[in-house]
Write a protein that holds these residues in place. Structure first.
Motif, PDB file in Angstrom:
ATOM      1  N   GLN A 114     -10.756   0.596   0.977  1.00  0.00           N
ATOM      2  CA  GLN A 114     -11.276   0.715   2.164  1.00  0.00           C
ATOM      3  C   GLN A 114     -10.540  -0.481   3.140  1.00  0.00           C
ATOM      4  O   GLN A 114     -10.206  -0.247   4.423  1.00  0.00           O
ATOM      5  CB  GLN A 114     -12.951   0.567   2.415  1.00  0.00           C
ATOM      6  N   HIS A 115     -10.644  -1.689   2.628  1.00  0.00           N
ATOM      7  CA  HIS A 115      -9.941  -2.815   3.412  1.00  0.00           C
ATOM      8  C   HIS A 115      -8.380  -2.287   3.692  1.00  0.00           C
ATOM      9  O   HIS A 115      -7.973  -2.696   4.684  1.00  0.00           O
ATOM     10  CB  HIS A 115     -10.015  -4.195   2.636  1.00  0.00           C
ATOM     11  N   LYS A 116      -7.945  -1.849   2.818  1.00  0.00           N
ATOM     12  CA  LYS A 116      -6.472  -1.446   2.966  1.00  0.00           C
ATOM     13  C   LYS A 116      -6.301  -0.500   3.863  1.00  0.00           C
ATOM     14  O   LYS A 116      -5.037  -0.656   4.794  1.00  0.00           O
ATOM     15  CB  LYS A 116      -5.817  -1.169   1.670  1.00  0.00           C
ATOM     16  N   GLU A 117      -7.114   0.523   3.857  1.00  0.00           N
ATOM     17  CA  GLU A 117      -6.734   1.650   4.941  1.00  0.00           C
ATOM     18  C   GLU A 117      -7.384   0.961   6.291  1.00  0.00           C
ATOM     19  O   GLU A 117      -6.891   1.214   7.429  1.00  0.00           O
ATOM     20  CB  GLU A 117      -7.814   2.670   4.543  1.00  0.00           C
ATOM     21  N   ARG A 118      -8.290   0.071   6.582  1.00  0.00           N
ATOM     22  CA  ARG A 118      -8.660  -0.674   7.576  1.00  0.00           C
ATOM     23  C   ARG A 118      -7.546  -1.515   8.260  1.00  0.00           C
ATOM     24  O   ARG A 118      -7.048  -1.293   9.586  1.00  0.00           O
ATOM     25  CB  ARG A 118      -9.805  -1.870   7.227  1.00  0.00           C
ATOM     26  N   ASN A 119      -6.593  -2.267   7.364  1.00  0.00           N
ATOM     27  CA  ASN A 119      -5.559  -2.813   7.822  1.00  0.00           C
ATOM     28  C   ASN A 119      -4.562  -1.890   8.150  1.00  0.00           C
ATOM     29  O   ASN A 119      -3.678  -2.088   9.447  1.00  0.00           O
ATOM     30  CB  ASN A 119      -4.725  -3.595   6.589  1.00  0.00           C
ATOM     31  N   LEU A 120      -4.200  -0.667   7.410  1.00  0.00           N
ATOM     32  CA  LEU A 120      -3.362   0.303   7.870  1.00  0.00           C
ATOM     33  C   LEU A 120      -3.489   0.903   9.375  1.00  0.00           C
ATOM     34  O   LEU A 120      -2.680   1.090  10.407  1.00  0.00           O
ATOM     35  CB  LEU A 120      -3.044   1.399   7.235  1.00  0.00           C
ATOM     36  N   SER A 121      -4.678   1.134   9.628  1.00  0.00           N
ATOM     37  CA  SER A 121      -5.379   1.578  11.020  1.00  0.00           C
ATOM     38  C   SER A 121      -5.215   0.434  12.029  1.00  0.00           C
ATOM     39  O   SER A 121      -4.540   0.843  13.184  1.00  0.00           O
ATOM     40  CB  SER A 121      -6.805   1.787  10.876  1.00  0.00           C
TER      41      SER A 121
END
Length: 220
Positions: free
Chosen positions: A183-190
């Motif tokens: 979820q943190h990785k997806e947050r950073n991509l966003s």
């Protein structure tokens, strides 16, 4: 000196303080170096200093020396400020914003932060400071954590737009994040996707295991 030598074998704690903001702060000799830790992570010096030094290296030490002013959001014991002032030899104005007065007390007592003459420390919430400041900056370093947690506002459009407004053209943002979950990785991509063609965004994954750095240059 004995505690420093012992620290090459086992960490040697020399000071503990409760903090209403950070819960627990500990000053420890670790591998011959004095560091500041929270309950679950390194707060200053140690691995955190290595992480932010890498980010500053990506931007370029010589380029940074040409900047007029820098804003550090999240000071803790001031390791990145020490890197700027003593290693990079940055002579411009440094403004450090830290919400936790206990961290600044430790920074002054054990790490000599108050001896850096071109640095002003402001005890304030970073969000509130960013709303109030009328200055614009060549370099904005964002390193805001509560133990291992990052506040949600760091990834919201209002904050991103305000930080971008405070950044001078050809200036840089250095943003340190922690990615412990998918979820943190997806947050950073966003987060990365929210910058227009007016910005050059680079992402550096797996800096010291779980940290991911962003460098963001304002092109126009």
């Amino acid at each position: 000196m004995l505690k420093r030598i012992l620290s090459f074998f086992i960490p040697v704690n020399i000071y503990k303080q409760h903090s209403t903001t950070s819960q627990k702060l500990e000053v420890t000799w670790n591998n011959g170096q004095l560091v500041l830790d929270s309950k679950n992570t390194n707060y200053s010096y140690g691995s955190l200093q290595r992480i932010l030094r890498k980010g500053l290296h990506y931007i370029g030490f010589e380029r940074i020396r040409g900047f007029e002013n820098a804003l550090v959001l999240g000071v803790a014991a001031g390791s990145v400020i020490k890197t700027l002032a003593e290693e990079i030899k940055f002579k411009g104005k440094i403004t450090g914003v830290e919400i936790d007065p206990a961290a600044i007390e430790i920074a002054n007592t054990y790490f000599g932060l108050d001896k850096i003459t071109n640095c002003d420390i402001v005890i304030d919430d970073a969000f509130e400071f960013v709303l109030k400041t009328k200055e614009k900056y060549d370099l904005i370093i964002i390193d805001i954590f509560k133990d291992t947690e990052m506040p949600n506002f760091l990834f919201e459009d209002f904050w991103i737009n305000r930080i971008n407004f405070l950044l001078k053209v050809n200036g840089f943002i250095l943003f340190n994040t922690m990615t412990l979950t998918n979820q943190h990785k997806e947050r950073n991509l966003s987060y990365r996707s929210r910058f227009s063609e007016q910005y050059s965004v680079r992402m550096y994954p797996k800096v010291e295991d779980h940290n991911e750095l962003f460098t963001i240059k304002k092109l126009k």
